[in-house]
Design an enzyme around this catalytic site. Structure first.
Site, PDB file in Angstrom:
ATOM      1  N   THR A 128      12.622  -7.144 -10.730  1.00 43.90           N
ATOM      2  CA  THR A 128      12.029  -8.472 -10.934  1.00 43.90           C
ATOM      3  C   THR A 128      10.805  -8.633 -10.044  1.00 43.90           C
ATOM      4  O   THR A 128      10.831  -8.292  -8.860  1.00 43.90           O
ATOM      5  CB  THR A 128      13.081  -9.569 -10.612  1.00 43.90           C
ATOM      6  OG1 THR A 128      14.205  -9.327 -11.448  1.00 43.90           O
ATOM      7  CG2 THR A 128      12.530 -10.959 -10.860  1.00 43.90           C
ATOM      8  N   GLY A 151       0.806  -1.221   0.000  1.00 45.10           N
ATOM      9  CA  GLY A 151       0.000   0.000   0.000  1.00 45.10           C
ATOM     10  C   GLY A 151       0.836   1.265   0.000  1.00 45.10           C
ATOM     11  O   GLY A 151       0.501   2.253  -0.671  1.00 45.10           O
ATOM     12  N   THR A 152       1.933   1.270   0.731  1.00 40.66           N
ATOM     13  CA  THR A 152       2.757   2.475   0.849  1.00 40.66           C
ATOM     14  C   THR A 152       3.324   2.875  -0.512  1.00 40.66           C
ATOM     15  O   THR A 152       3.248   4.042  -0.914  1.00 40.66           O
ATOM     16  CB  THR A 152       3.913   2.228   1.844  1.00 40.66           C
ATOM     17  OG1 THR A 152       3.332   1.865   3.103  1.00 40.66           O
ATOM     18  CG2 THR A 152       4.779   3.452   2.024  1.00 40.66           C
ATOM     19  N   ALA A 159      -2.038  -7.080  -0.067  1.00 40.49           N
ATOM     20  CA  ALA A 159      -2.509  -8.457   0.126  1.00 40.49           C
ATOM     21  C   ALA A 159      -2.572  -8.869   1.594  1.00 40.49           C
ATOM     22  O   ALA A 159      -3.444  -9.639   1.994  1.00 40.49           O
ATOM     23  CB  ALA A 159      -1.611  -9.416  -0.647  1.00 40.49           C
ATOM     24  N   HIS A 160      -1.646  -8.340   2.408  1.00 40.03           N
ATOM     25  CA  HIS A 160      -1.602  -8.826   3.798  1.00 40.03           C
ATOM     26  C   HIS A 160      -2.786  -8.339   4.632  1.00 40.03           C
ATOM     27  O   HIS A 160      -2.983  -8.798   5.757  1.00 40.03           O
ATOM     28  CB  HIS A 160      -0.271  -8.466   4.460  1.00 40.03           C
ATOM     29  CG  HIS A 160      -0.071  -7.016   4.792  1.00 40.03           C
ATOM     30  ND1 HIS A 160      -0.054  -6.550   6.083  1.00 40.03           N
ATOM     31  CD2 HIS A 160       0.128  -5.928   4.008  1.00 40.03           C
ATOM     32  CE1 HIS A 160       0.170  -5.240   6.072  1.00 40.03           C
ATOM     33  NE2 HIS A 160       0.282  -4.840   4.827  1.00 40.03           N
ATOM     34  N   CYS A 169      -2.194   9.997  23.635  1.00 38.35           N
ATOM     35  CA  CYS A 169      -1.238  10.710  24.479  1.00 38.35           C
ATOM     36  C   CYS A 169      -0.276  11.535  23.640  1.00 38.35           C
ATOM     37  O   CYS A 169       0.238  11.080  22.630  1.00 38.35           O
ATOM     38  CB  CYS A 169      -0.456   9.686  25.286  1.00 38.35           C
ATOM     39  SG  CYS A 169       0.934  10.375  26.128  1.00 38.35           S
TER      40      CYS A 169
END
Ligand SMILES: Cc1ncc(COP(=O)(O)O)c(C=O)c1O
Length: 378
Positions: A236, A70-71, A199-200, A327
């Site tokens: 790759t 995602g990043t 995917a994770h 906090c």
């Protein structure tokens, strides 16, 4: 008992995903760029996975590019979307994931854009009137708003954002990392330039994701190198990851309705039980099933004595959940999301996030353990 309720951080892999990845690891080691049979065999596997993802998203395979997660997809959409389209003004929300916020802030710090952050309400919803006002006054804008907030689960009305972006001809990338898997997306009906998935987050492997780039949106690569991903991402390919991603997405779509019902029931049950057994418990973000991500529940506990020890104590009791400390003292900079919605800073907050593997017994166990902790620290 061990209870894993940190699925917004990452999910356990589905055994069916592990099985297809293992088979590919055993049989298909070729480099997909090689022109011999071993290479061609793996190239075919990647293109099959791309087709699977594209079909599920109602997109064309030419619009799907595999990334490391995602990043990277967020960086690609924002950095290239802004540079390649000569965009000088971007709008976002202060509650976005750091993969978006830090990327846009870097573009602002280096003088490439002016950045506006929308007002948000106590549930974490961005002010869409303000968005329209800004869009009307600034031509050539990029609007980056996430589909679901990863800490509090509040959903953004992306249909509305998409309509406004279309009306004012703004570019619209949405960080959909938390909702690819739990929701269906249809870029054919939604006017959107970029969406992404990791995917994770839906029982696939880590370190692999995808970006959807609308066929009318042209950008240059973020990573330069070989001609992989049709010259859009050198390097790759993560073949086993890509195979696992496609399988995980196929399973998520196949069973989505059943999982949604199951998980929403667990979330509702946990909320009710917490309200019954822990006086003063509150929830951060939108909990209306129509406006929130059903996999996420952010709970604010009354036991102020516990504060930062809450997660530690849950961990000792075998419950894996995530923080959401608001906090802002000392070295703990806390959660920008909870601060952004004005959550009460002295109350311990815990994000419970669920998956298809969670059970009602686990919810009972959570209620029992947090009940004991809050009783000890009342
Ligand atoms: C909303 C959101 N965007 C982006 C990311 C980053 O995804 P990845 O860890 O695959 O790079 C996450 C992961 O936590 C997320 O929740």
């Amino acid at each position: 008992m061990q209870v894993y309720v940190d699925n917004a951080a990452t999910t356990p892999m589905d055994p069916e995903v592990i099985a297809v990845m293992t088979e590919t690891m055993k049989n298909d080691f070729g480099n997909p760029s090689s022109i011999h049979a071993r290479g061609r065999q793996v190239r075919t596997i990647i293109e099959k996975a791309r087709k699977t993802v594209a079909t599920l998203l109602n997109a064309s395979p030419a619009e799907i590019f595999f990334t490391s997660g995602g990043t990277e997809a967020n960086n690609m959409a924002l950095v290239r979307g802004i540079k390649d389209h000569g965009i000088k003004y971007a709008i976002t929300s202060p509650l976005e994931h750091h993969a978006v916020l830090h990327t846009l802030e870097e573009l602002e710090d280096s003088g490439q854009i002016q950045l506006a952050k929308l007002r948000v309400d106590a549930l974490g919803r961005p002010d869409l009137d303000q968005l329209e006002h800004l869009l009307a006054s600034q031509p050539r804008t990029l609007v980056s708003l996430m589909h679901a907030n990863n800490e509090i689960g509040t959903l953004t009305d992306i249909e509305m954002v998409s309509a406004l972006s279309e009306e004012y001809q703004a570019s619209f990338p949405s960080d959909t990392v938390q909702t690819v898997g739990p929701f269906r997306h249809d870029p054919e009906t939604l006017q959107i330039d970029f969406i992404n998935g990791a995917a994770h987050k839906f029982h696939g492997p880590k370190g692999v994701g995808f970006i959807y780039i609308n066929r009318n949106t042209e950008i240059r690569p973020l990573l330069y190198g070989g001609a992989q991903e049709r010259n859009m991402r050198g390097g790759t390919e993560n073949v086993y990851g890509i195979v696992g991603l496609a399988k995980a997405m196929e399973l998520a779509y196949r069973d989505m309705d059943a999982h949604r019902t199951h998980i929403q029931q667990l979330k509702t049950y946990l909320m009710e039980q917490l309200k019954t057994h822990i006086p003063g418990v509150r929830f951060n973000g939108d909990t209306d099933p129509n406006n929130s991500l059903y996999t996420v529940l952010n709970v604010s506990f009354p036991c102020t004595d516990l504060s930062d020890m809450m997660l530690f104590s849950l961990d000792i009791a075998g419950i894996c959940a995530s923080g959401g400390s608001a906090c802002s003292s000392g070295s703990d900079i806390g959660s920008h999301v909870l601060q952004g919605i004005g959550a009460e800073l002295d109350r311990p907050c815990v994000r419970f996030s669920f998956s298809k593997y969670n059970t009602r017994e686990e919810m009972d166990y959570i209620v029992e353990k947090v009940g004991e902790l809050c009783a000890q620290h009342a």
